[in-house]
Write a protein that holds these residues in place. Sequence first.
Motif, PDB file in Angstrom:
ATOM      1  N   THR A 149       0.920  -1.141   0.168  1.00  0.00           N
ATOM      2  CA  THR A 149       0.105  -0.102  -0.024  1.00  0.00           C
ATOM      3  C   THR A 149       0.908   1.232   0.171  1.00  0.00           C
ATOM      4  O   THR A 149       1.698   1.297   1.178  1.00  0.00           O
ATOM      5  CB  THR A 149      -0.931   0.148   1.199  1.00  0.00           C
ATOM      6  N   LEU A 150       0.771   2.002  -1.025  1.00  0.00           N
ATOM      7  CA  LEU A 150       1.783   3.281  -1.280  1.00  0.00           C
ATOM      8  C   LEU A 150       0.921   4.523  -1.120  1.00  0.00           C
ATOM      9  O   LEU A 150      -0.240   4.556  -1.702  1.00  0.00           O
ATOM     10  CB  LEU A 150       2.624   3.034  -2.523  1.00  0.00           C
ATOM     11  N   PHE A 151       1.502   5.564  -0.974  1.00  0.00           N
ATOM     12  CA  PHE A 151       1.192   6.920  -1.006  1.00  0.00           C
ATOM     13  C   PHE A 151       1.445   7.549  -2.311  1.00  0.00           C
ATOM     14  O   PHE A 151       2.489   7.423  -2.649  1.00  0.00           O
ATOM     15  CB  PHE A 151       1.722   7.784   0.206  1.00  0.00           C
ATOM     16  N   LYS A 152       0.536   8.086  -2.939  1.00  0.00           N
ATOM     17  CA  LYS A 152       0.748   8.681  -4.340  1.00  0.00           C
ATOM     18  C   LYS A 152       0.126  10.073  -4.311  1.00  0.00           C
ATOM     19  O   LYS A 152      -0.980  10.312  -3.507  1.00  0.00           O
ATOM     20  CB  LYS A 152       0.304   7.779  -5.458  1.00  0.00           C
ATOM     21  N   LEU A 204       5.427  25.380  -4.284  1.00  0.00           N
ATOM     22  CA  LEU A 204       6.117  24.324  -4.848  1.00  0.00           C
ATOM     23  C   LEU A 204       7.030  23.842  -3.921  1.00  0.00           C
ATOM     24  O   LEU A 204       7.263  22.395  -3.761  1.00  0.00           O
ATOM     25  CB  LEU A 204       6.968  24.984  -5.953  1.00  0.00           C
ATOM     26  N   GLU A 205       7.536  24.513  -3.036  1.00  0.00           N
ATOM     27  CA  GLU A 205       8.562  24.044  -1.896  1.00  0.00           C
ATOM     28  C   GLU A 205       7.651  22.972  -0.951  1.00  0.00           C
ATOM     29  O   GLU A 205       8.229  21.966  -0.394  1.00  0.00           O
ATOM     30  CB  GLU A 205       9.056  24.975  -1.072  1.00  0.00           C
ATOM     31  N   ALA A 206       6.287  23.485  -0.601  1.00  0.00           N
ATOM     32  CA  ALA A 206       5.406  22.530   0.092  1.00  0.00           C
ATOM     33  C   ALA A 206       5.207  21.190  -0.495  1.00  0.00           C
ATOM     34  O   ALA A 206       5.001  20.168   0.156  1.00  0.00           O
ATOM     35  CB  ALA A 206       4.088  23.243   0.462  1.00  0.00           C
ATOM     36  N   ASP A 257       6.343  15.526  -1.359  1.00  0.00           N
ATOM     37  CA  ASP A 257       7.000  14.267  -1.909  1.00  0.00           C
ATOM     38  C   ASP A 257       7.904  13.650  -1.317  1.00  0.00           C
ATOM     39  O   ASP A 257       7.934  12.509  -1.449  1.00  0.00           O
ATOM     40  CB  ASP A 257       7.440  14.964  -3.250  1.00  0.00           C
ATOM     41  N   GLU A 258       8.849  14.327  -0.566  1.00  0.00           N
ATOM     42  CA  GLU A 258       9.864  13.768  -0.019  1.00  0.00           C
ATOM     43  C   GLU A 258       9.393  13.026   1.058  1.00  0.00           C
ATOM     44  O   GLU A 258       9.963  11.691   1.500  1.00  0.00           O
ATOM     45  CB  GLU A 258      10.855  14.611   0.446  1.00  0.00           C
TER      46      GLU A 258
END
Length: 81
Positions: free
Chosen positions: A24-27, A56-58, A63-64
């Motif tokens: 189960t992955l977060f996308k 964009l930074e948020a 994403d990280e």
Amino acid sequence: MTTLFKPSTLIPKGLRVQQINNLTLFKFTDELGDRLQTLLDQKKADRLSAEETIELEAIGELDEIFSYINAVMVAKANEHS
């Protein structure tokens, strides 16, 4: 004055959970993925506003975080294989 853009505010509409095999992955949702691409394109063209830079930074921070969590989930699944 610059307003703080919290990555957590993106989660309700920007996150989906996807089942891939036994993982189960977060996308990102398509909407957030498209927004990220738009912002990246604008950055490349040097047309980002201050607010868009913060957004964009948020999104990048989120994403990280998702990438890290997904990597941990994959590593744990591989331990049990």
